[in-house]
Every structure is written in structure tokens, then in C-alpha cells.
Design a protein around this motif. Structure first.
Motif, mmCIF file in Angstrom:
data_model
loop_
_atom_site.group_PDB
_atom_site.id
_atom_site.type_symbol
_atom_site.label_atom_id
_atom_site.label_comp_id
_atom_site.label_asym_id
_atom_site.label_seq_id
_atom_site.Cartn_x
_atom_site.Cartn_y
_atom_site.Cartn_z
ATOM 1 N N ALA A 1 -2.571 -7.182 2.708
ATOM 2 C CA ALA A 1 -1.368 -7.971 2.989
ATOM 3 C C ALA A 1 -0.882 -8.731 1.755
ATOM 4 O O ALA A 1 0.319 -8.873 1.537
ATOM 5 N N MET A 2 -1.814 -9.204 0.941
ATOM 6 C CA MET A 2 -1.421 -9.907 -0.294
ATOM 7 C C MET A 2 -0.632 -8.973 -1.206
ATOM 8 O O MET A 2 0.384 -9.354 -1.778
ATOM 9 N N ARG A 3 -1.145 -7.757 -1.319
ATOM 10 C CA ARG A 3 -0.495 -6.777 -2.201
ATOM 11 C C ARG A 3 0.908 -6.458 -1.683
ATOM 12 O O ARG A 3 1.876 -6.415 -2.428
ATOM 13 N N LEU A 4 0.997 -6.263 -0.354
ATOM 14 C CA LEU A 4 2.286 -5.919 0.240
ATOM 15 C C LEU A 4 3.288 -7.070 0.086
ATOM 16 O O LEU A 4 4.482 -6.847 -0.135
ATOM 17 N N THR A 5 2.789 -8.298 0.191
ATOM 18 C CA THR A 5 3.679 -9.460 0.023
ATOM 19 C C THR A 5 4.254 -9.461 -1.394
ATOM 20 O O THR A 5 5.466 -9.610 -1.587
ATOM 21 N N GLY B 1 -2.098 -13.965 -3.259
ATOM 22 C CA GLY B 1 -1.529 -13.135 -4.323
ATOM 23 C C GLY B 1 -2.437 -13.105 -5.545
ATOM 24 O O GLY B 1 -2.888 -14.154 -6.000
ATOM 25 N N LYS B 2 -2.706 -11.897 -6.016
ATOM 26 C CA LYS B 2 -3.574 -11.746 -7.192
ATOM 27 C C LYS B 2 -2.739 -11.298 -8.385
ATOM 28 O O LYS B 2 -1.833 -10.485 -8.232
ATOM 29 N N ARG B 3 -3.094 -11.819 -9.563
ATOM 30 C CA ARG B 3 -2.448 -11.245 -10.745
ATOM 31 C C ARG B 3 -3.363 -10.248 -11.441
ATOM 32 O O ARG B 3 -2.946 -9.507 -12.302
ATOM 33 N N ASP B 4 -4.653 -10.240 -11.023
ATOM 34 C CA ASP B 4 -5.576 -9.213 -11.509
ATOM 35 C C ASP B 4 -6.475 -8.836 -10.339
ATOM 36 O O ASP B 4 -7.303 -9.646 -9.900
ATOM 37 N N GLU B 5 -6.287 -7.642 -9.824
ATOM 38 C CA GLU B 5 -7.007 -7.219 -8.614
ATOM 39 C C GLU B 5 -8.480 -6.944 -8.886
ATOM 40 O O GLU B 5 -9.308 -7.085 -7.990
ATOM 41 N N VAL C 1 -4.390 -6.607 9.708
ATOM 42 C CA VAL C 1 -4.238 -6.161 8.311
ATOM 43 C C VAL C 1 -5.108 -7.074 7.442
ATOM 44 O O VAL C 1 -5.030 -8.297 7.562
ATOM 45 N N SER C 2 -5.927 -6.484 6.587
ATOM 46 C CA SER C 2 -6.822 -7.297 5.753
ATOM 47 C C SER C 2 -5.989 -8.142 4.791
ATOM 48 O O SER C 2 -4.867 -7.771 4.406
#
Ligand code: PMV
Length: 321
Positions: A191-195, A20-24, A186-187
Motif C-alpha cells: 500500500a505504501m508503494r501504491l500510495t 512511504g519509503k525512499r529506499d525499499e 493489503v500489506s
């Protein structure tokens, strides 16, 4: 000033995962994470800036890359050029022994080696912290492959404060069970974004991972392998639980992955302290004490004769050849 830059880096496997990113754009994670850099599958990268080039080129294992892999490399070099005040394009040649995109951290060793080679080529600061921050911009987990052994990635709050550094702990090792060496479905980026966007378990994942990280750092310092192992396995399964809450559905673990986690539990019952973990794919890494590596490999080979099993110890940080 430019020169030919070269660097070697190894993959890392997280004991406490980054998901999970807070800044992509800056690749700032929502939580800190902690990994073991391995001594297998090195990536060796050379960066040659060339005034005759009108765009970058990227050769991976001798093959000219286009599409997403090329785009990621050239975007990374844009950051390097921007910092170096240079407009030179470069030829990037990489040899990568990791099966690319198979959830075996190929992007970690890849971008750590690219950061090392490009910093050298474009005369950027190459102290560990600067390299870790730079590698992070290519792929989050790459900031940990700059560090040898156990690497703690401080989540930080901005570009300057988000980097990895070494922590002390017991001598650890892993057996990598290659369930599938193909490209993952799925990259991790998608997947991180979708989560974060769709999984109702995402919030719990972020909260509990921050707690796990604190406990993990303490357990490592105290040489408490049981806590290290239990947290490693639980944190990985919590990440997969959060991922499985996504819509549309993403499911990385395969039946054999689950069987490998079961085997870890059985081996523990029999007195061998081993714990499973898995990244964004079906492969499972079995964590053990370095002294138990040969036994762990033999026990898994007996139970899973059809799988490729790779024994790995603690490896070095990014370095010049
Ligand atoms: O750095 P990325 O975008 O390849 O993401 C890595 C994500 C995991 O491997 C699943 C977890 C981790 O901490 O390495």
C-alpha cells in the motif's frame, strides 16, 4: 562466535505516521515519524544458530511458518549473517500475542524482538542505535519498538543515520479498539508503494508530515497534550486520505472505525481529552493521558459494547528476558 539469543519487544503505535519509503531495500523512510511503545502484546523471540540446519526455520506460536512470513525472517537473517560473517542457519521461535497482520503493529514487535535475539545470537553490536538500525531492515516501524516510551525515528539519509531514539513527553496511554483482528486486506508494504506511485495526495502527505513531526516534538517537550492529540488524529487521517487516493482503491477504515473517531470528538465535547489514530487497518487506537486511561476505557466500553478494548500504557524497549 554464536550463542542462543533471546529478546522481548512490544508493539508501538505512531502518533506521526511513517508511510512511504525512499529506499525499499534499506527501508529508509521519506519522513521521520514518532510513536509510543506499548506495554501490551509482547513478542518473545529465541534464535538458535545450528550447524546441523541446511536452511532457517521459523516457528510462530509453535507453528512452522512457510511463505511470506518465513521469507521475511530468512531474508532478515541473511542481513545478520552477512554482518556477522557467518553462514549458520538458525531456528527462530517466536511467541507473539498480537493478532498477526491485523494492523496492530505485529511486524514492529516481531522484528524488534528478532533483531535483539539475532544480534545476541550472532554476536553483533547490541547498543540501542545498532539494534534500531538492524530492526528497521525487517520492518520500518520495528526500529521504534527497540525504544521504550516515545520513540522518534530520524528519517536519515543512509543506513547509519536512520534510527529511532527516545524523546521526553507527557505520560500517554491508549485504548486499542479491535474492530477486526483478521489479516488486513493489503500489506502496508504494497500500500505504501501504491500510495507513492498513484495517489495525487502523496506529495502533500510527505510535506505536511515533516512539518507535523517538528511541531509534535516541540509539543511533547512542552507537555502540551492538546497539540499532541490534535496532531495525532489529524496526521492519521491525512495518511488515510493519501491512501484513499490510490488506484486501484485501498480503504482501510471501516464504518465502526469512523464511529470511533466520532466518539472521540463527542468525548472531547464532554470534556475528556481523547484523540483517535489508526494504522493500516480498521482498528482505532484512542490516545489519552495516562491518568484518563480507566475513564477512557469505560466510556468507550459503554458506547461500543461489542468491541474488544485493550488498555495500554507506555512500554519498555527491546530487552532480554
Ligand atoms: O513498518 P511497516 O511496514 O509495518 O509500516 C507501518 C506503517 C504504519 O503502521 C501504518 C504507520 C507507522 O508509522 O507505524
Amino acid at each position: 562466535m554464536t550463542a542462543i539469543g533471546e529478546a522481548i519487544a512490544h508493539p508501538n503505535i505512531a502518533l506521526i505516521k511513517y508511510w512511504g519509503k525512499r529506499d525499499e531495500d534499506l527501508i529508509l523512510p521519506m519522513t521521520g515519524s514518532l510513536s509510543l511503545t506499548l506495554d501490551v502484546f509482547p513478542t518473545h523471540t529465541r534464535v538458535v544458530p545450528d550447524p546441523a540446519l541446511t536452511s532457517d526455520r521459523f516457528l510462530l506460536n509453535g507453528k512452522e511458518m512457510t511463505g511470506t512470513p518465513f521469507a521475511r525472517v530468512t531474508r532478515f537473517l541473511d542481513i545478520v549473517r552477512d554482518r556477522a560473517g557467518s553462514s549458520l542457519h538458525a531456528l527462530v521461535s517466536s511467541s507473539n500475542k498480537v493478532p498477526t497482520g491485523a494492523g496492530l503493529a505485529s511486524s514492529a514487535s516481531g522484528f524488534a524482538a528478532l533483531a535483539g535475539a539475532a544480534a545476541h545470537a550472532f554476536d553483533l553490536p547490541s547498543d540501542t542505535r545498532s539494534l534500531s538500525r538492524l530492526a528497521r531492515r525487517g520492518s520500518g516501524s520495528a526500529c521504534r519498538s527497540v525504544i521504550g516510551g516515545l520513540a522518534l525515528w530520524h528519517a536519515g539519509t543512509d543506513d547509519a543515520s536512520s534510527f529511532a531514539e527516545q524523546v521526553e513527553g507527557p505520560d500517554l496511554a491508549m485504548v486499542i479498539a479491535v474492530v477486526d483482528a483478521g489479516q488486513k486486506s493489503v500489506s502496508s508494504r504494497t500500500a505504501m508503494r501504491l500510495t507513492a506511485d498513484t495517489s495525487p495526495y502523496h506529495e502533500g502527505w510527505v510535506r505536511s508530515t515533516a512539518e507535523d513531526l517538528t511541531t509534535m516534538v516541540r509539543a511533547l517537550a512542552e507537555d502540551d497534550f492538546r497539540t499532541v492529540g490534535e496532531l495525532t488524529e489529524s496526521n492519521a487521517l491525512r495518511m488515510h486520505a493519501a491512501i484513499q487516493g490510490c488506484r486501484p482503491v485501498i480503504r482501510y477504515l471501516a464504518p465502526v472505525s469512523v464511529a470511533l473517531f466520532n466518539a472521540c470528538a463527542e468525548l472531547r465535547e464532554a470534556g475528556l481529552e481523547v484523540y483517535g489514530t489508526a494504522d493500516a487497518g480498521p482498528n482505532v487506537e484512542v490516545l489519552c493521558r495516562r491518568a484518563d486511561l480507566e475513564t477512557t476505557h469505560a466510556e468507550l466500553a459503554r458506547r461500543f459494547p461489542e468491541l474488544t478494548l485493550i488498555a495500554a500504557g507506555s512500554g519498555p524497549g527491546t530487552h532480554r528476558p
